[in-house]
Design an enzyme around this catalytic site. Structure first.
Site, PDB file in Angstrom:
ATOM      1  NE  ARG A  49     -50.748  -4.350 -98.173  1.00  0.00           N
ATOM      2  CZ  ARG A  49     -50.474  -3.203 -98.830  1.00  0.00           C
ATOM      3  NH1 ARG A  49     -50.371  -2.061 -98.175  1.00  0.00           N
ATOM      4  NH2 ARG A  49     -50.329  -3.206-100.134  1.00  0.00           N
ATOM      5  CE1 TYR A 101     -46.462 -17.710 -76.595  1.00  0.00           C
ATOM      6  CE2 TYR A 101     -45.489 -16.264 -78.232  1.00  0.00           C
ATOM      7  CZ  TYR A 101     -46.261 -17.358 -77.913  1.00  0.00           C
ATOM      8  OH  TYR A 101     -46.827 -18.107 -78.917  1.00  0.00           O
ATOM      9  CG  ASP A 172     -47.555  -9.921 -74.099  1.00  0.00           C
ATOM     10  OD1 ASP A 172     -48.781 -10.059 -73.884  1.00  0.00           O
ATOM     11  OD2 ASP A 172     -46.910 -10.704 -74.834  1.00  0.00           O
ATOM     12  CE  LYS A 197     -52.055 -17.296 -77.297  1.00  0.00           C
ATOM     13  NZ  LYS A 197     -50.823 -16.634 -76.886  1.00  0.00           N
TER      14      LYS A 197
HETATM   15  C1  LIG Z   1     -49.619 -16.288 -77.497  1.00  0.00           C
HETATM   16  C2  LIG Z   1     -48.846 -15.169 -76.950  1.00  0.00           C
HETATM   17  C3  LIG Z   1     -48.173 -14.277 -77.789  1.00  0.00           C
HETATM   18  C4  LIG Z   1     -48.146 -14.445 -79.297  1.00  0.00           C
HETATM   19  O1  LIG Z   1     -49.411 -14.325 -79.861  1.00  0.00           O
HETATM   20  P1  LIG Z   1     -49.873 -15.080 -81.206  1.00  0.00           P
HETATM   21  O2  LIG Z   1     -51.282 -14.636 -81.363  1.00  0.00           O
HETATM   22  O3  LIG Z   1     -49.720 -16.534 -80.999  1.00  0.00           O
HETATM   23  O4  LIG Z   1     -48.985 -14.576 -82.287  1.00  0.00           O
HETATM   24  C5  LIG Z   1     -47.494 -13.229 -77.202  1.00  0.00           C
HETATM   25  N1  LIG Z   1     -47.468 -13.064 -75.872  1.00  0.00           N
HETATM   26  C6  LIG Z   1     -48.090 -13.903 -75.038  1.00  0.00           C
HETATM   27  C7  LIG Z   1     -48.011 -13.675 -73.565  1.00  0.00           C
HETATM   28  C8  LIG Z   1     -48.794 -14.983 -75.542  1.00  0.00           C
HETATM   29  O5  LIG Z   1     -49.401 -15.833 -74.711  1.00  0.00           O
END
Ligand SMILES: *Cc1c(COP(=O)(O)O)cnc(C)c1O
Length: 388
Positions: A49, A101, A172, A197
């Site tokens: 961890r 998001y 983000d 993504k």
């Molecule tokens: C998908 C997404 C998240 C969350 O990410 P996960 O990997 O699904 O936990 C946060 N911000 C944006 C802009 C996203 O597209």
């Protein structure tokens, strides 16, 4: 590595041959623990961890993509978000962009509010609105740019100039990635990613990361990573790392295809609006040109006609899978109001422009002509419904 260009860093940073065997590719160290040579004698690896060599390689690579010093990798983008928010304490206040998001909104409003944090949601395109929302308790500004799903932009440098000592700016950067946008260079303290993504890019793994140059913030995030334990497993770390090596070539094709599709849609009378920062009609096109090195693969648009046409269109497309998520090599279609943004109350949603006729595309890296043809056929097939 720091002096190298983007793809060289992506392919080489953290990717030294395995010291034990010379394996060219970083092995998947599928182990929870490490054998110590004597009591208190080990090579910095004690428990899975806390530390894992595959994860360390990924963190080194992702930091290098950003030309940054520190990165902590997580099991998901939300786990990375939670780690950044763990720098705050009860009573602290956060100013957040209102086009957000859905999962982030859910985490802030349904979890962290119970822990005594408070949030103000503002349209961050207006710096006056941001300034007006600041309170003596404000510790964090949380921005998404481009935003999901309306592709609104936030001027990161301008936001950074509002920030006072003791306040953090987190961006983000999931939509643009470090290839198209450098939040830290523009004055942000932390860049947060859902590596699920574009960074991993193949829709086969969930992951997240937080990247920073600020040692204190990095240490707080690292502490939380070990304390709360939202780590990626070695296999997942490997998949994200493999994907990230080809980020640049994929982003160029995503960007190329999305521009073509945005132009195609914008020219159709039966499409009411197209949201894409690369279109000169986008209200923040000039900012996009200044702040980004391309416009990315995400766009959204509003179909003319009743919601029934939008629903029919979603069934009609063949190359675009109707699915949540984004950033993979394959094209996806999403209905934000019923899918990704379903957890936002209807009134809030509609006020923000996430209506029943809004569709979002994650444009993949297939051939541009095929994608346009698929959309054209689906638009034409549902044209009769538009007139109603
Ligand atoms: C998908 C997404 C998240 C969350 O990410 P996960 O990997 O699904 O936990 C946060 N911000 C944006 C802009 C996203 O597209």
């Amino acid at each position: 590595m720091q002096s190298m260009k983007f793809s060289t860093r992506a392919i080489h940073a953290g990717q030294d041959p395995d010291p034990a065997t010379g394996a060219t590719i970083v092995p998947i160290y599928q182990t929870s623990t490490y054998t110590q040579t004597g009591i208190g004698e080990h090579r910095g690896y004690d428990y899975g961890r806390t530390v894992n060599p595959t994860r360390v390689a990924l963190e080194t690579q992702l930091a290098a993509l950003e030309d940054a010093e520190f990165c902590s990798a997580f099991a998901s983008g939300m786990a990375a978000t939670a780690a950044v928010l763990s720098c705050l304490s009860a009573g602290d206040h956060v100013v957040v962009s209102d086009d957000l998001y859905g999962g982030t909104y859910r985490y802030f409003s349904r979890v962290l509010e119970r822990y005594g944090l408070t949030f103000s949601y503002v349209d961050m395109a207006s710096l006056d609105a941001v300034r007006a929302a600041v309170t003596p308790q404000t510790r964090l500004f949380w921005a998404e740019t481009p935003t999901n799903p309306l592709l609104k932009l936030v001027d990161i440098a301008a936001l950074a100039s509002i920030k006072r000592p003791g306040q953090l700016l987190a961006v983000d950067n999931t939509f643009a990635t470090a290839y198209l946008q450098s939040p830290l260079a523009l004055g942000a303290d932390v860049a947060v990613y859902s590596t699920t993504k574009y960074i991993a890019g193949h829709s086969d793994v969930i992951g997240g990361a937080a990247v920073t140059n600020d040692r204190q913030t990095a240490e707080a995030i690292r502490f939380y990573q070990n304390a709360a334990g939202g780590i990626p497993g070695p296999m997942d770390a490997y998949l994200v790392m493999r994907g990230a090596k080809t980020l640049a070539v994929r982003m160029r094709q995503h960007d190329h295809n999305a521009r073509a599709i945005a132009e195609f849609l914008a020219a159709r009378d039966d499409v009411a609006r197209v949201h894409y920062p690369g279109l000169p009609s986008h209200p923040q096109h000039a900012l996009a040109r200044r702040q980004m090195r391309g416009f990315g693969g995400m766009l959204s648009f509003v179909l003319r006609g009743p919601a029934s046409r939008t629903f029919a269109f979603a069934k009609e497309v063949r190359l675009f899978s109707l699915a949540e998520s984004l950033g993979g090599v394959e094209s996806l279609l999403c209905h934000p109001a019923r899918m990704t943004h379903g957890s936002i109350p209807k009134e809030d949603r509609e006020r923000r422009g996430v209506t029943e006729t809004l569709l979002r595309l994650s444009v993949g890296i297939e051939d541009e002509e095929d994608l346009v043809a698929d959309l054209e056929r689906a638009l034409d097939a549902t044209l009769a419904l538009a007139a109603r």
